[in-house]
Design a protein around this motif. Structure first.
Motif, PDB file in Angstrom:
ATOM      1  N   ARG A  15       0.849  -1.196   0.000  1.00 36.78           N
ATOM      2  CA  ARG A  15       0.000   0.000   0.000  1.00 36.78           C
ATOM      3  C   ARG A  15       0.883   1.244   0.000  1.00 36.78           C
ATOM      4  O   ARG A  15       2.051   1.175   0.386  1.00 36.78           O
ATOM      5  N   VAL A  16       0.337   2.353  -0.420  1.00 42.05           N
ATOM      6  CA  VAL A  16       1.082   3.615  -0.505  1.00 42.05           C
ATOM      7  C   VAL A  16       0.729   4.490   0.702  1.00 42.05           C
ATOM      8  O   VAL A  16      -0.443   4.657   1.036  1.00 42.05           O
ATOM      9  N   VAL A  17       1.763   5.018   1.338  1.00 43.71           N
ATOM     10  CA  VAL A  17       1.595   5.907   2.490  1.00 43.71           C
ATOM     11  C   VAL A  17       2.272   7.233   2.162  1.00 43.71           C
ATOM     12  O   VAL A  17       3.451   7.252   1.791  1.00 43.71           O
ATOM     13  N   LYS A  18       1.535   8.329   2.282  1.00 45.01           N
ATOM     14  CA  LYS A  18       2.085   9.661   2.029  1.00 45.01           C
ATOM     15  C   LYS A  18       2.267  10.382   3.362  1.00 45.01           C
ATOM     16  O   LYS A  18       1.301  10.572   4.103  1.00 45.01           O
ATOM     17  N   ILE A  19       3.503  10.776   3.667  1.00 47.82           N
ATOM     18  CA  ILE A  19       3.835  11.383   4.954  1.00 47.82           C
ATOM     19  C   ILE A  19       4.319  12.816   4.724  1.00 47.82           C
ATOM     20  O   ILE A  19       5.226  13.045   3.932  1.00 47.82           O
ATOM     21  N   VAL A  20       3.717  13.753   5.432  1.00 48.10           N
ATOM     22  CA  VAL A  20       4.124  15.154   5.352  1.00 48.10           C
ATOM     23  C   VAL A  20       4.890  15.504   6.621  1.00 48.10           C
ATOM     24  O   VAL A  20       4.385  15.350   7.730  1.00 48.10           O
TER      25      VAL A  20
ATOM     26  N   SER B 273      16.173  12.843   0.409  1.00 43.61           N
ATOM     27  CA  SER B 273      16.237  13.643  -0.819  1.00 43.61           C
ATOM     28  C   SER B 273      14.875  14.131  -1.307  1.00 43.61           C
ATOM     29  O   SER B 273      14.807  14.948  -2.215  1.00 43.61           O
ATOM     30  N   GLY B 274      13.806  13.664  -0.675  1.00 43.24           N
ATOM     31  CA  GLY B 274      12.468  13.972  -1.185  1.00 43.24           C
ATOM     32  C   GLY B 274      11.833  15.228  -0.640  1.00 43.24           C
ATOM     33  O   GLY B 274      10.682  15.515  -0.957  1.00 43.24           O
ATOM     34  N   GLY B 275      12.527  15.958   0.200  1.00 42.21           N
ATOM     35  CA  GLY B 275      11.946  17.176   0.757  1.00 42.21           C
ATOM     36  C   GLY B 275      10.998  16.871   1.913  1.00 42.21           C
ATOM     37  O   GLY B 275      11.208  15.929   2.680  1.00 42.21           O
ATOM     38  N   ASP B 276       9.945  17.684   2.025  1.00 45.84           N
ATOM     39  CA  ASP B 276       9.036  17.596   3.172  1.00 45.84           C
ATOM     40  C   ASP B 276       7.869  16.637   2.967  1.00 45.84           C
ATOM     41  O   ASP B 276       7.052  16.452   3.873  1.00 45.84           O
ATOM     42  N   VAL B 277       7.760  16.052   1.784  1.00 39.92           N
ATOM     43  CA  VAL B 277       6.693  15.084   1.517  1.00 39.92           C
ATOM     44  C   VAL B 277       7.335  13.767   1.095  1.00 39.92           C
ATOM     45  O   VAL B 277       8.157  13.729   0.183  1.00 39.92           O
ATOM     46  N   LEU B 278       6.959  12.695   1.777  1.00 37.48           N
ATOM     47  CA  LEU B 278       7.548  11.380   1.544  1.00 37.48           C
ATOM     48  C   LEU B 278       6.448  10.395   1.164  1.00 37.48           C
ATOM     49  O   LEU B 278       5.431  10.287   1.846  1.00 37.48           O
TER      50      LEU B 278
END
Length: 199
Positions: A13-18, A94-99
């Motif tokens: 599953r995909v998890v988006k973390i800010v 390397s992805g900044g503030d959103v992973l």
């Protein structure tokens, strides 16, 4: 490895973390060398995967749905099967503030099988992917009295950026210091101040 999109509890599953002021809010742990023997995870074969060894209570990762023991398949769209710990950490940073992570959850039984002695392994652990300094101070203390036990004790007031967060007893700092040293064995911690820093 193709991903099974079926809605089962163990499917990728995909998890988006800010990121918040406490970072992404999870620890990554896993092998230091590249490649390795394929392992069965929930009935599918994968090259060795880095995994989530801890999730910060109330942190960004927990809010996003990341769970302890989740296996990391992709970081920001990059497949990391068989990747080293350093490679995965570098992708995260390397992805900044959103992973964006593609992960596989596993049962406790499966986690125990994959890492039977995690507490004694030499896998490196990376804390929350990036560290940010927080202006925390302990400017004063006060005496408390427990009516039930008759105990009189001291609590230290903890502030962050001028706002009081909480008050804690010295033994709580001491226990936290011990647990942090166990979790981050390679880090050189400063000496814990004495019980009476205001004397």
């Amino acid at each position: 490895m193709s991903h099974d999109d079926s809605k089962t509890p163990w499917a990728p599953r995909v998890v988006k973390i800010v990121k918040t002021e406490t970072g992404f809010g999870f620890n990554v742990r896993g092998q230091v060398s590249e490649g390795g023997q394929l392992k069965s995870i929930n009935g599918e074969l994968y090259a060795p995967l880095q995994h989530v060894s801890a999730v910060l209570d109330g942190g960004a990762a927990e809010v996003a749905g990341l769970k302890k023991a989740d296996r990391i398949l992709e970081v920001n769209g990059v497949n990391v099967e068989g990747a080293t710990h350093r490679q995965v950490v570098d992708h995260i940073k390397s992805g900044g503030d959103v992973l964006t992570l593609t992960v596989i959850s596993v049962s406790q039984q499966e986690a125990d099988r994959l890492e039977p002695n995690e507490e004694t392994t030499n896998f490196p652990s990376y804390d929350y992917s990036e560290k940010r300094s927080l202006p925390i101070s302990i400017p004063d203390y006060e005496y408390k009295y427990n009516d039930q036990t008759g105990e009189r004790f001291v609590v230290y007031n903890i502030y962050m950026a001028g706002r009081q967060l909480c008050a804690r007893r010295y033994k709580e700092f001491s226990n936290l210091n011990i647990n942090l040293k166990k979790e981050f064995m390679g880090f050189s911690f400063p000496k814990l101040p004495s019980k009476w820093p205001f004397a």
